[in-house]
Motif scaffolding. Structure first.
Motif, PDB file in Angstrom:
ATOM      1  N   ILE A   1      -4.729  13.908 -14.454  1.00 33.51           N
ATOM      2  CA  ILE A   1      -4.124  13.166 -13.349  1.00 33.51           C
ATOM      3  C   ILE A   1      -2.612  13.005 -13.507  1.00 33.51           C
ATOM      4  CG2 ILE A   1      -4.604  10.918 -14.401  1.00 33.51           C
ATOM      5  CD1 ILE A   1      -4.611  11.851 -10.619  1.00 33.51           C
ATOM      6  N   GLU A   2      -2.114  12.839 -14.740  1.00 31.39           N
ATOM      7  CA  GLU A   2      -0.667  12.686 -14.924  1.00 31.39           C
ATOM      8  C   GLU A   2       0.061  13.971 -14.547  1.00 31.39           C
ATOM      9  OE1 GLU A   2       0.982   9.959 -15.465  1.00 31.39           O
ATOM     10  OE2 GLU A   2      -0.925   8.864 -15.491  1.00 31.39           O
TER      11      GLU A   2
ATOM     12  N   MET B   1      -0.516   6.171  -6.874  1.00 26.72           N
ATOM     13  CA  MET B   1      -1.152   5.260  -7.829  1.00 26.72           C
ATOM     14  C   MET B   1      -1.922   4.140  -7.133  1.00 26.72           C
ATOM     15  SD  MET B   1       1.715   5.063 -10.865  1.00 26.72           S
ATOM     16  CE  MET B   1       0.587   4.364 -12.048  1.00 26.72           C
ATOM     17  N   HIS B   2      -2.324   4.382  -5.891  1.00 25.48           N
ATOM     18  CA  HIS B   2      -3.111   3.372  -5.180  1.00 25.48           C
ATOM     19  C   HIS B   2      -4.544   3.382  -5.726  1.00 25.48           C
ATOM     20  CE1 HIS B   2      -4.971   1.069  -1.975  1.00 25.48           C
ATOM     21  NE2 HIS B   2      -3.771   0.787  -1.492  1.00 25.48           N
ATOM     22  N   PRO B   3      -5.138   2.212  -5.996  1.00 24.77           N
ATOM     23  CA  PRO B   3      -6.495   2.195  -6.587  1.00 24.77           C
ATOM     24  C   PRO B   3      -7.584   2.737  -5.677  1.00 24.77           C
ATOM     25  CG  PRO B   3      -5.786  -0.030  -5.996  1.00 24.77           C
ATOM     26  CD  PRO B   3      -4.580   0.855  -5.863  1.00 24.77           C
ATOM     27  N   ASP B   4      -7.297   2.851  -4.364  1.00 18.52           N
ATOM     28  CA  ASP B   4      -8.296   3.381  -3.431  1.00 18.52           C
ATOM     29  C   ASP B   4      -8.005   4.824  -3.027  1.00 18.52           C
ATOM     30  OD1 ASP B   4      -9.925   1.068  -3.270  1.00 18.52           O
ATOM     31  OD2 ASP B   4      -8.390   0.122  -2.021  1.00 18.52           O
ATOM     32  N   LEU B   5      -7.036   5.445  -3.680  1.00 22.85           N
ATOM     33  CA  LEU B   5      -6.720   6.859  -3.435  1.00 22.85           C
ATOM     34  C   LEU B   5      -7.155   7.677  -4.644  1.00 22.85           C
ATOM     35  CD1 LEU B   5      -5.290   9.176  -1.867  1.00 22.85           C
ATOM     36  CD2 LEU B   5      -3.198   8.543  -3.113  1.00 22.85           C
ATOM     37  N   HIS B   6      -7.989   8.672  -4.399  1.00 22.57           N
ATOM     38  CA  HIS B   6      -8.498   9.531  -5.480  1.00 22.57           C
ATOM     39  C   HIS B   6      -8.238  10.989  -5.131  1.00 22.57           C
ATOM     40  CE1 HIS B   6     -10.588   6.060  -7.201  1.00 22.57           C
ATOM     41  NE2 HIS B   6     -10.914   5.740  -5.950  1.00 22.57           N
ATOM     42  N   PHE B   7      -8.017  11.777  -6.168  1.00 15.72           N
ATOM     43  CA  PHE B   7      -7.776  13.208  -5.982  1.00 15.72           C
ATOM     44  C   PHE B   7      -8.797  14.013  -6.775  1.00 15.72           C
ATOM     45  CE2 PHE B   7      -3.536  11.530  -5.052  1.00 15.72           C
ATOM     46  CZ  PHE B   7      -3.197  12.266  -3.912  1.00 15.72           C
ATOM     47  N   SER B   8      -9.132  15.153  -6.201  1.00 15.57           N
ATOM     48  CA  SER B   8      -9.907  16.157  -6.934  1.00 15.57           C
ATOM     49  C   SER B   8      -9.247  17.500  -6.658  1.00 15.57           C
ATOM     50  CB  SER B   8     -11.365  16.157  -6.475  1.00 15.57           C
ATOM     51  OG  SER B   8     -12.121  17.058  -7.256  1.00 15.57           O
ATOM     52  N   TYR B   9      -9.261  18.387  -7.647  1.00 18.19           N
ATOM     53  CA  TYR B   9      -8.535  19.650  -7.534  1.00 18.19           C
ATOM     54  C   TYR B   9      -9.055  20.612  -8.596  1.00 18.19           C
ATOM     55  CZ  TYR B   9      -6.256  16.277 -10.594  1.00 18.19           C
ATOM     56  OH  TYR B   9      -6.035  15.274 -11.504  1.00 18.19           O
TER      57      TYR B   9
ATOM     58  N   SER C   1       0.827  -1.206   0.000  1.00 20.56           N
ATOM     59  CA  SER C   1       0.000   0.000   0.000  1.00 20.56           C
ATOM     60  C   SER C   1       0.862   1.258   0.000  1.00 20.56           C
ATOM     61  CB  SER C   1      -0.930  -0.008   1.219  1.00 20.56           C
ATOM     62  OG  SER C   1      -1.644   1.200   1.304  1.00 20.56           O
ATOM     63  N   CYS C   2       1.880   1.305   0.873  1.00 20.47           N
ATOM     64  CA  CYS C   2       2.732   2.495   0.977  1.00 20.47           C
ATOM     65  C   CYS C   2       3.484   2.753  -0.327  1.00 20.47           C
ATOM     66  CB  CYS C   2       3.721   2.342   2.127  1.00 20.47           C
ATOM     67  SG  CYS C   2       2.989   2.558   3.772  1.00 20.47           S
ATOM     68  N   ARG C   3       3.959   1.691  -0.969  1.00 21.67           N
ATOM     69  CA  ARG C   3       4.704   1.879  -2.221  1.00 21.67           C
ATOM     70  C   ARG C   3       3.816   2.478  -3.301  1.00 21.67           C
ATOM     71  NH1 ARG C   3       6.677  -3.358  -1.050  1.00 21.67           N
ATOM     72  NH2 ARG C   3       5.463  -4.228  -2.775  1.00 21.67           N
TER      73      ARG C   3
END
Length: 380
Positions: free
Chosen positions: A97-98, A74-82, A66-68
């Motif tokens: 996202i890139e 790029m964790h499948p359960d981590l999402h960003f919005s901005y 998970s930490c790596r």
């Protein structure tokens, strides 16, 4: 990102770690801190700690699967919005996202101006549009893939505008094991309907020592690190940007300017105006910020609180001499002129006319001992 990579903020880190240990993880949290305080990297480090498969006493392990994945965002359960600069109405955060990963991994203390540099912003206004709100709802309607929690980090919810109301239901009644981590700078600009549904985590400004030690540890000479920390007022983003500008000796220039005005030396004042006008906008702003900070230190010396003064030894000696020559009310009046000049420089005022006007105002204050009328600086 691990907590140990984040500058300062020891008490906030401990609070976040304790919330996980004590199983008090609120499903919607608002990290509220000024620019450069580290609120965004704190949210990412917290998300990594929550998802870590081998949590340590004071940090995530940094080596589990998970930490790596978190370290590459790029964790499948981590999402960003901005906020982004949409070219089409259907654009959402995934479109960029890139660029987001590149920007954050290059500098986790980024601000909107830095982020703009990674995008083709043109003259568009940044926002988080309704298409992104619908995408958030869609992403968070699924169960976590690998970790216990599915986590969304929403940077700068101030840019949600009324479209943010589409998120109210999912924030208030999320899917099980879903975390919303909002990272904001201006509480007053966040929709009240969203604000009332989050737990507040206040992130204070960094201290002068925090910024200075970080810069020195990252290879900056002590003198430059001290000057950048001094000018940044606890904003690490700004300190890093200052170091990218020309490293002019603002102290020598500012003291010379004051001495010229103190002696009402007209020709020298005009030469000084020419020098200041050629500095470039960012250096002019830094120069004025330095002057404001330096005069504040002089006032602190006059008030008898030298323990609050942060100046290198040579600058401190000059400040002590200045403190005996410039009364507090005169220092306050000059500071007000410098603050107005900084405001106008940001708005592209003609620098030569601006610095000439400020020079004349300082001459009136120091040489003619005439304080501005109609202000708190006028003597009775």
């Amino acid at each position: 990102m691990q907590f140990k990579e984040i500058v300062g903020q020891a008490s906030v880190k401990q609070r976040l770690i304790n919330s996980v240990k004590e199983n008090r993880v609120s499903h919607a949290q608002l990290f509220l801190g000024p620019e450069g305080s580290g609120a965004l990297p704190l949210a990412v480090a917290y998300a990594q700690y929550v998802s870590c498969e081998d949590k340590q006493a004071d940090d995530s392990c940094g080596i589990c699967s998970s930490c790596r994945k978190y370290q590459k965002l790029m964790h499948p359960d981590l999402h960003f919005s901005y906020p982004f600069f949409a070219k089409h109405k259907d654009d959402n955060a995934l479109t960029f996202i890139e660029q987001w990963r590149d920007a954050f991994l290059a500098n986790s203390y980024l601000n909107l101006d830095v982020w703009r540099g990674y995008l083709d912003a043109e003259n568009k206004q940044a926002n988080i549009n309704i298409a992104e709100c619908h995408q958030i709802i869609k992403k968070l309607s699924f169960k976590p893939f690998e970790s216990e929690y599915k986590i969304l980090i929403l940077w700068l919810p101030e840019y949600l505008d009324k479209a943010g109301n589409a998120l109210l239901k999912i924030i208030e009644e999320p899917q099980p094991n879903t975390l919303f981590l909002l990272v904001a700078q201006n509480q007053d600009q966040i929709l009240n309907t969203i604000l009332s549904r989050t737990q507040l985590i206040k992130v204070p400004c960094l201290t002068y020592d925090d910024v200075k030690h970080y810069l020195i540890e990252n290879g900056q000479p002590k003198a430059l690190a001290e000057q950048a920390a001094y000018l940044s007022n606890g904003n690490l983003t700004e300190a890093l940007q200052i170091l990218q500008q020309d490293t002019d000796n603002y102290h020598a220039q500012f003291v010379q300017w004051l001495r010229i005005c103190f002696g009402n030396k007209g020709l020298e004042a005009m030469k000084m105006v020419d020098v200041l006008a050629k500095l470039g906008r960012e250096n002019q702003k830094n120069f004025l910020r330095y002057g404001i900070s330096f005069l504040r230190e002089c006032c602190l010396l006059q008030a008898g609180v030298p323990n609050l003064v942060h100046l290198p030894a040579d600058e401190l000696e000059t400040a002590q001499k200045m403190a005996t020559a410039i009364p507090v009310n005169a220092a306050e009046a000059i500071t007000a002129e410098l603050e107005k000049a900084h405001y106008h420089i940001e708005r592209n005022a003609n620098p030569k006319i601006l610095f000439l006007d400020v020079s004349l105002q300082i001459i009136k204050i120091l040489f003619f001992k005439t304080l501005p009328k109609g202000t708190q600086y006028i003597n009775n």
